[in-house]
Design a protein around this motif. Structure first.
Motif, PDB file in Angstrom:
ATOM      1  N   MET A   6      10.070 -17.663 -22.940  1.00  0.00           N
ATOM      2  CA  MET A   6       9.024 -16.705 -22.534  1.00  0.00           C
ATOM      3  C   MET A   6       8.184 -16.229 -23.705  1.00  0.00           C
ATOM      4  O   MET A   6       8.460 -16.580 -24.952  1.00  0.00           O
ATOM      5  CB  MET A   6      10.030 -15.141 -22.368  1.00  0.00           C
ATOM      6  CG  MET A   6      11.113 -15.384 -21.204  1.00  0.00           C
ATOM      7  SD  MET A   6      10.275 -14.928 -19.621  1.00  0.00           S
ATOM      8  CE  MET A   6      10.358 -13.286 -19.732  1.00  0.00           C
ATOM      9  N   PRO A   7       6.928 -16.086 -23.239  1.00  0.00           N
ATOM     10  CA  PRO A   7       5.998 -15.589 -24.343  1.00  0.00           C
ATOM     11  C   PRO A   7       6.494 -14.262 -25.050  1.00  0.00           C
ATOM     12  O   PRO A   7       7.119 -13.517 -24.419  1.00  0.00           O
ATOM     13  CB  PRO A   7       4.750 -15.507 -23.738  1.00  0.00           C
ATOM     14  CG  PRO A   7       5.069 -15.250 -22.159  1.00  0.00           C
ATOM     15  CD  PRO A   7       6.475 -15.859 -22.124  1.00  0.00           C
ATOM     16  N   PRO A   8       6.200 -13.857 -26.118  1.00  0.00           N
ATOM     17  CA  PRO A   8       6.417 -12.540 -26.642  1.00  0.00           C
ATOM     18  C   PRO A   8       5.792 -11.412 -25.792  1.00  0.00           C
ATOM     19  O   PRO A   8       4.778 -11.608 -25.264  1.00  0.00           O
ATOM     20  CB  PRO A   8       5.681 -12.613 -28.307  1.00  0.00           C
ATOM     21  CG  PRO A   8       5.597 -14.192 -28.526  1.00  0.00           C
ATOM     22  CD  PRO A   8       5.439 -14.768 -27.102  1.00  0.00           C
ATOM     23  N   VAL A   9       6.706 -10.515 -25.791  1.00  0.00           N
ATOM     24  CA  VAL A   9       6.024  -9.274 -25.182  1.00  0.00           C
ATOM     25  C   VAL A   9       5.427  -8.050 -25.897  1.00  0.00           C
ATOM     26  O   VAL A   9       6.117  -7.623 -26.831  1.00  0.00           O
ATOM     27  CB  VAL A   9       7.025  -8.584 -24.160  1.00  0.00           C
ATOM     28  CG1 VAL A   9       6.798  -7.628 -23.485  1.00  0.00           C
ATOM     29  CG2 VAL A   9       7.774  -9.630 -23.370  1.00  0.00           C
ATOM     30  N   GLU A  10       4.211  -7.655 -25.862  1.00  0.00           N
ATOM     31  CA  GLU A  10       3.433  -6.905 -26.762  1.00  0.00           C
ATOM     32  C   GLU A  10       3.866  -7.286 -28.215  1.00  0.00           C
ATOM     33  O   GLU A  10       4.144  -6.477 -29.008  1.00  0.00           O
ATOM     34  CB  GLU A  10       3.906  -5.461 -26.478  1.00  0.00           C
ATOM     35  CG  GLU A  10       3.562  -4.820 -25.301  1.00  0.00           C
ATOM     36  CD  GLU A  10       4.443  -3.896 -24.429  1.00  0.00           C
ATOM     37  OE1 GLU A  10       5.401  -3.473 -25.288  1.00  0.00           O
ATOM     38  OE2 GLU A  10       3.907  -3.348 -23.473  1.00  0.00           O
ATOM     39  N   GLY A  11       3.641  -8.604 -28.519  1.00  0.00           N
ATOM     40  CA  GLY A  11       3.615  -9.197 -30.009  1.00  0.00           C
ATOM     41  C   GLY A  11       5.107  -9.025 -30.441  1.00  0.00           C
ATOM     42  O   GLY A  11       5.447  -9.062 -31.680  1.00  0.00           O
ATOM     43  N   THR A  36       3.913  -2.583 -18.012  1.00  0.00           N
ATOM     44  CA  THR A  36       2.590  -2.901 -18.038  1.00  0.00           C
ATOM     45  C   THR A  36       2.677  -4.474 -17.580  1.00  0.00           C
ATOM     46  O   THR A  36       1.432  -4.810 -17.201  1.00  0.00           O
ATOM     47  CB  THR A  36       1.977  -2.917 -19.258  1.00  0.00           C
ATOM     48  OG1 THR A  36       3.034  -3.709 -20.307  1.00  0.00           O
ATOM     49  CG2 THR A  36       1.963  -1.566 -19.866  1.00  0.00           C
ATOM     50  N   MET A  37       3.677  -5.154 -17.457  1.00  0.00           N
ATOM     51  CA  MET A  37       3.841  -6.628 -16.759  1.00  0.00           C
ATOM     52  C   MET A  37       3.783  -6.369 -15.348  1.00  0.00           C
ATOM     53  O   MET A  37       3.651  -7.516 -14.784  1.00  0.00           O
ATOM     54  CB  MET A  37       5.348  -7.112 -17.379  1.00  0.00           C
ATOM     55  CG  MET A  37       5.114  -7.581 -18.913  1.00  0.00           C
ATOM     56  SD  MET A  37       6.650  -7.752 -19.410  1.00  0.00           S
ATOM     57  CE  MET A  37       7.058  -9.488 -18.950  1.00  0.00           C
ATOM     58  N   LEU A  38       3.956  -5.023 -14.739  1.00  0.00           N
ATOM     59  CA  LEU A  38       4.294  -5.048 -13.211  1.00  0.00           C
ATOM     60  C   LEU A  38       2.758  -5.066 -12.778  1.00  0.00           C
ATOM     61  O   LEU A  38       1.706  -4.809 -13.453  1.00  0.00           O
ATOM     62  CB  LEU A  38       4.729  -3.828 -12.849  1.00  0.00           C
ATOM     63  CG  LEU A  38       6.184  -3.531 -13.026  1.00  0.00           C
ATOM     64  CD1 LEU A  38       6.822  -2.380 -12.982  1.00  0.00           C
ATOM     65  CD2 LEU A  38       7.020  -4.502 -12.314  1.00  0.00           C
ATOM     66  N   PRO A  39       2.349  -5.338 -11.620  1.00  0.00           N
ATOM     67  CA  PRO A  39       1.175  -5.492 -10.555  1.00  0.00           C
ATOM     68  C   PRO A  39       0.711  -3.794 -10.867  1.00  0.00           C
ATOM     69  O   PRO A  39       1.678  -3.179 -10.936  1.00  0.00           O
ATOM     70  CB  PRO A  39       1.512  -5.673  -9.351  1.00  0.00           C
ATOM     71  CG  PRO A  39       2.793  -6.652  -9.370  1.00  0.00           C
ATOM     72  CD  PRO A  39       3.411  -6.129 -10.700  1.00  0.00           C
ATOM     73  N   ALA A  40      -0.455  -3.508 -10.623  1.00  0.00           N
ATOM     74  CA  ALA A  40      -1.019  -2.008 -10.958  1.00  0.00           C
ATOM     75  C   ALA A  40      -0.294  -0.949 -10.152  1.00  0.00           C
ATOM     76  O   ALA A  40       0.294   0.096 -10.430  1.00  0.00           O
ATOM     77  CB  ALA A  40      -2.509  -2.140 -10.422  1.00  0.00           C
ATOM     78  N   PHE A  41      -0.143  -1.421  -8.789  1.00  0.00           N
ATOM     79  CA  PHE A  41       0.532  -0.362  -7.774  1.00  0.00           C
ATOM     80  C   PHE A  41       1.977  -0.195  -8.007  1.00  0.00           C
ATOM     81  O   PHE A  41       2.420   1.141  -8.223  1.00  0.00           O
ATOM     82  CB  PHE A  41       0.595  -1.031  -6.429  1.00  0.00           C
ATOM     83  CG  PHE A  41       1.434  -0.291  -5.314  1.00  0.00           C
ATOM     84  CD1 PHE A  41       0.994   0.980  -5.081  1.00  0.00           C
ATOM     85  CD2 PHE A  41       2.613  -0.834  -4.992  1.00  0.00           C
ATOM     86  CE1 PHE A  41       1.581   1.716  -4.031  1.00  0.00           C
ATOM     87  CE2 PHE A  41       3.290  -0.136  -4.220  1.00  0.00           C
ATOM     88  CZ  PHE A  41       3.016   1.162  -3.532  1.00  0.00           C
ATOM     89  N   TRP A  42       2.694  -1.283  -8.750  1.00  0.00           N
ATOM     90  CA  TRP A  42       4.154  -1.222  -9.021  1.00  0.00           C
ATOM     91  C   TRP A  42       4.321  -0.250 -10.579  1.00  0.00           C
ATOM     92  O   TRP A  42       5.269   0.281 -10.660  1.00  0.00           O
ATOM     93  CB  TRP A  42       4.972  -2.328  -8.905  1.00  0.00           C
ATOM     94  CG  TRP A  42       5.064  -2.801  -7.476  1.00  0.00           C
ATOM     95  CD1 TRP A  42       4.401  -3.715  -6.981  1.00  0.00           C
ATOM     96  CD2 TRP A  42       5.969  -2.313  -6.560  1.00  0.00           C
ATOM     97  NE1 TRP A  42       4.797  -3.863  -5.861  1.00  0.00           N
ATOM     98  CE2 TRP A  42       5.859  -3.164  -5.379  1.00  0.00           C
ATOM     99  CE3 TRP A  42       6.909  -1.162  -6.753  1.00  0.00           C
ATOM    100  CZ2 TRP A  42       6.539  -2.805  -4.214  1.00  0.00           C
ATOM    101  CZ3 TRP A  42       7.502  -0.903  -5.366  1.00  0.00           C
ATOM    102  CH2 TRP A  42       7.430  -1.444  -4.170  1.00  0.00           C
TER     103      TRP A  42
END
Lengths: 253, 337
Positions: free
Chosen positions: A47-52, A189-195
């Motif tokens: 996985m890439p880092p999340v928020e650094g 913040t990784m979720l789609p805008a609606f979710w």
């Protein structure tokens, strides 16, 4: 304030968990370690880092929170439900002790266990990932506040429950899903805008977010809102507890 | 019931106490009761009469619907701390923490009631109850009788002025029962007021200073035990006659016999405790008079009978004598169901 009484119950409750040290400490440590092996090492390495933040480190606050929720509820609900079940509650009800003191003792003991457990998991986590805690004092403060709030919540469940199944129902059916969906393993913040909008209705989001903020300096929502969420949750539980003792709900006939 | 001679203020005063449970069941219907300081008070009543409800209300476990209770002059709700500190409760059921040790659970009770730790007192209580060598044992390893002792130890751990014993000797062997009564007497000598409920009426007879009977949520009798014993000492000799008599012959006047069942039954009431019961001389006199009898029977009007009659009377309302007569079990009181 009847300190002898509070101390008696508190010590009784703590002695109970010392007797069951294996279940109350080792089991969560083992399961947390498994989470790190699976999510941290196996999946996290891809996985890439999340928020650094490295994914393995990113999930630490969420993992601690999830364990904190369930063990706080379990410890506190069992602590008050079991005397109800065996009948030994008669002694507490006939003792010269106020409702506030009863709550302090039972919830205090349950919260203490959760805090200790949270720290143990943190320690376990530090063997798997590099942890750099930005706001250590806030981290401890969140740990204590959330342990206390969920222990109080568990206390209410313990009084409400009429059977052992019901003791498990709320934590497994409501709290665990909310915690899972509340960003324990991902950022909202990784979720789609609606979710993302839907997620904001989940109160657990604010708790995990606040705790993660104390680790890495940023969360899904501002920390003030997280603090307010903790306060509101605690206040609601306190009000319900007060009502329980006022009416004797499922404690006194 | 009113107490006629009340020395000093009662240590427990119950006034107009009612309790209606959620389902609508009225467990108590206006109970007034005074417990005197330092007495042993026995509360008798059939199952479901309200004994435990009354005790639980006084101790704060059940909330009353109406009425007041003062314990040592303190209102048991407004001044619950002061009131409850005075009380030790041994409930009917064996509610114990299975995994705790005897010492730990007794020590816990003392702390719970707001007292500073006092290992010497706990030791004394455990020794008095023959629990000292079991102090480290887990409660679940103990026998039922031992668990009962533990319950008493817990109740005494905080040095209460009032001890409630709800059915203390139910399911307890003879030896323990004897120990327990010795302990109760000792406690009373040290000034503890004791309220007990029991099904064993002999116990009430042996132990109590006063006896109260509760039935269907009402106290129907509160009496000095001595007064009841007077009724108790009476024994009846019942002779079923072969030939009916129209009246008691004057030769038999000194026995004060009663004639019943259309002259078929002669009843002689005597004091079984007395040195001369008058039975042998009565038999001789009957033989002299050629009064033959088909059957002979003696029966004792036990406290249990008095009790059963009282409760029965209350159920049947008026007409006490007839109903009482019909309800009397034959033979001695051991025929209790």
């Amino acid at each position: 304030m009847n300190l002898h009484s509070i101390w008696a119950i508190y010590r009784f409750e703590m002695a109970r968990s010392v007797r069951t040290l294996w279940q109350s400490l080792i089991t969560p440590v083992v399961s947390t370690s498994l989470y790190f092996v699976v999510f941290g090492a196996a999946i996290g390495s891809r996985m890439p880092p999340v928020e650094g933040v490295d994914y393995g480190a990113f999930i630490v606050p969420g993992l601690i929170m999830m364990t904190l929720f369930t063990t706080s509820i379990f410890n506190a609900s069992f602590g008050i439900y079991f005397p109800k079940f065996t009948g030994t509650i008669y002694e507490v009800l006939s003792a010269p002790i106020s409702f506030l003191e009863i709550v302090l003792a039972y919830v205090g003991a349950a919260a203490t266990k959760s805090v200790v457990l949270g720290l143990v998991i943190l320690l376990t986590a530090s063997f798997f990932v590099d942890l750099d805690i930005v706001h250590p004092l806030w981290m401890v403060a969140f740990l204590v506040m959330i342990s206390a709030a969920f222990s109080l919540f568990g206390f209410i469940i313990g009084i409400w429950a009429k059977g052992f199944e019901q003791l498990n129902m709320i934590p497994m059916l409501i709290v665990m899903p909310l915690a899972f969906l509340g960003g324990a393993f991902y950022s909202v913040t990784m979720l789609p805008a609606f979710w993302q909008k839907v997620a904001l209705f989940n109160p657990v989001v604010y708790l995990i977010s606040g705790f993660r903020w104390s680790f890495y300096g940023n969360g899904d929502v501002p920390v003030e809102i997280s603090l307010a969420a903790v306060a509101i949750f605690f206040g609601v539980c306190l009000a319900v507890t007060w009502w329980i003792f006022k009416t004797g709900y499922r404690l006194k006939s | 019931m009113k107490d006629t001679n009340m020395p000093g203020d009662p240590i427990i005063a119950v006034r107009g106490l009612t309790k209606t449970y959620e389902g609508g069941f009225q467990a108590l219907k206006g109970v007034d009761l005074d417990i005197r300081k330092g007495e042993i008070f026995a509360l008798l009543g059939p199952n479901g009469a309200g004994k435990t409800t009354l005790i639980n209300i006084i101790c704060g476990i059940v909330t009353p619907s109406e009425g007041t209770v003062t314990v040592g002059g303190y209102d048991h709700q407004k001044q619950y701390r002061e009131a409850r500190k005075l009380i030790g409760l041994v409930p009917q059921e064996l509610h114990t923490d299975a995994f705790e040790s005897v010492w730990a659970t007794t020590n816990f009770s003392r702390g719970l009631f707001g007292k500073a730790p006092d290992p010497a007192h706990i030791e004394k209580v455990l020794k008095d109850l023959s629990l000292w060598d079991k102090q480290k044992a887990r409660i679940m390893m103990l026998s039922g009788g031992m668990k009962r002792r533990v319950m008493i130890a817990k109740a005494l751990s905080h040095e209460p002025a009032i001890l409630f014993l709800d059915e203390p000797t139910a399911g307890v062997d003879v030896e323990l029962r004897r120990d327990m009564w010795a302990m109760v007497r000792k406690l009373r000598e040290s000034g503890v007021t004791i309220i007990l409920t029991t099904h064993y009426i002999e116990e009430a007879e042996q132990m109590a200073d006063r006896i109260g009977v509760i039935s269907k949520g009402e106290i129907i009798l509160v009496e000095e035990k001595a007064d009841l014993i007077e009724k108790l000492g009476k024994k009846e000799l019942r002779l079923s006659l072969q030939e009916p008599l129209s009246a008691v012959p004057p030769e038999l006047a000194e026995w004060k016999l009663e004639l019943g069942q259309d002259g078929h039954l002669l009843t002689y009431t005597f004091d079984s405790q007395a040195e001369r019961t008058g039975v042998p001389s009565l038999m001789r006199r009957l033989a002299d008079l050629n009064i033959g009898f088909a059957d002979i029977e003696t029966r004792q009007s036990s406290l249990e009978e008095i009790f059963v009659n009282l409760v029965h009377d209350q159920n049947a309302g008026q007409n006490a004598d007839q109903t009482a007569d019909a309800s009397l079990p034959d033979g001695e009181k051991d025929s209790r169901p």
